[in-house]
Scaffold this active site. Structure first.
Site, mmCIF file in Angstrom:
data_model
loop_
_atom_site.group_PDB
_atom_site.id
_atom_site.type_symbol
_atom_site.label_atom_id
_atom_site.label_comp_id
_atom_site.label_asym_id
_atom_site.label_seq_id
_atom_site.Cartn_x
_atom_site.Cartn_y
_atom_site.Cartn_z
ATOM 1 N N HIS A 166 0.834 -1.202 0.000
ATOM 2 C CA HIS A 166 0.000 0.000 0.000
ATOM 3 C C HIS A 166 0.866 1.247 0.000
ATOM 4 O O HIS A 166 2.052 1.193 0.319
ATOM 5 C CB HIS A 166 -0.984 0.041 1.177
ATOM 6 C CG HIS A 166 -0.352 0.020 2.531
ATOM 7 N ND1 HIS A 166 -0.103 -1.141 3.226
ATOM 8 C CD2 HIS A 166 0.093 1.019 3.335
ATOM 9 C CE1 HIS A 166 0.459 -0.852 4.389
ATOM 10 N NE2 HIS A 166 0.596 0.468 4.474
ATOM 11 N N HIS B 247 3.980 7.218 3.702
ATOM 12 C CA HIS B 247 4.918 6.098 3.563
ATOM 13 C C HIS B 247 4.477 5.161 2.448
ATOM 14 O O HIS B 247 3.358 5.242 1.960
ATOM 15 C CB HIS B 247 5.095 5.338 4.887
ATOM 16 C CG HIS B 247 3.873 4.612 5.395
ATOM 17 N ND1 HIS B 247 2.993 5.159 6.294
ATOM 18 C CD2 HIS B 247 3.397 3.371 5.141
ATOM 19 C CE1 HIS B 247 2.038 4.284 6.584
ATOM 20 N NE2 HIS B 247 2.253 3.191 5.882
ATOM 21 N N GLU C 108 7.696 1.118 4.990
ATOM 22 C CA GLU C 108 7.127 0.078 5.847
ATOM 23 C C GLU C 108 7.355 -1.264 5.154
ATOM 24 O O GLU C 108 7.160 -1.368 3.939
ATOM 25 C CB GLU C 108 5.617 0.329 6.031
ATOM 26 C CG GLU C 108 4.919 -0.716 6.895
ATOM 27 C CD GLU C 108 3.406 -0.447 7.068
ATOM 28 O OE1 GLU C 108 2.840 0.334 6.285
ATOM 29 O OE2 GLU C 108 2.821 -1.050 7.975
HETATM 30 CO CO CO Z 1 1.083 1.412 6.241
#
Ligand code: CO
Length: 134
Positions: free
Chosen positions: A7, A79, A130
Site C-alpha cells: 500500500h 509512507h 514500511e
Molecule cells: Co502502512
C-alpha cells in the site's frame, strides 16, 4: 527482500472527507475506519486492482501523523509499504547494513494483523518505508 507494493499511505486531516473523496469522486471501494492505538492512527483502506491506498488520520495530538500534518496541513504521502517474505530475516539484514528500524527495532502487528516495521527515512532517500510480512 522486496515483493509487491502492499500500500501507499496518505496522511489526511479529516478521514471522513478523504474517504468520501475516494468513494464518491473516484468511485473506489473504501473500507470502514479502523483505529490502531499502537500506531496512533485511524486508517481506511482504498482497494485498487493492483494495490491499496491507506488513508491515515491521527488518533490524538501525540500521534506521529499529527506532527506530519503540522508540516503538511492539507495532507500528503506519508509512507510506502513493500511486502517481504520473512520480516525477521529482513530486519537482521537491514540492521547489519546500518539501516535504522524505528521504535524498538522489532516488528509490530500492523493494520492487517501481520508483522510490520518502519525504516528511518534518512537512510532511504527521504522516504518512510514500511515492510509487511506476507
Ligand atoms: Co502502512
Amino acid at each position: 527482500m522486496l515483493g509487491r507494493v502492499n500500500h501507499i499511505a496518505i496522511a489526511v486531516p479529516i478521514l471522513d472527507e478523504a474517504a468520501a473523496l475516494y468513494r464518491d469522486t473516484f468511485g473506489a471501494k473504501v473500507s470502514a475506519p479502523q483505529a490502531l492505538p499502537e500506531h496512533g492512527v485511524t486508517v481506511v483502506f482504498v482497494e485498487l486492482a493492483n494495490t491499496k491506498i491507506e488513508l491515515l488520520e491521527p488518533l490524538d495530538d501525540a500521534s506521529p501523523i499529527a506532527a506530519f500534518l503540522e508540516r503538511n496541513p492539507s495532507g500528503g504521502i506519508h509512507h510506502i509499504c513493500y511486502e517481504t517474505a520473512n520480516i525477521t530475516a529482513a530486519a537482521e539484514r537491514l540492521k547489519a547494513t546500518g539501516a535504522r528500524i524505528l521504535g524498538d527495532g522489532k516488528p509490530k502487528i500492523g493494520a492487517h494483523g501481520k508483522s510490520v516495521l518502519f525504516l528511518h527515512p534518512k537512510d532511504f532517500n527521504g522516504t518512510l518505508i514500511e515492510l509487511e510480512e506476507v
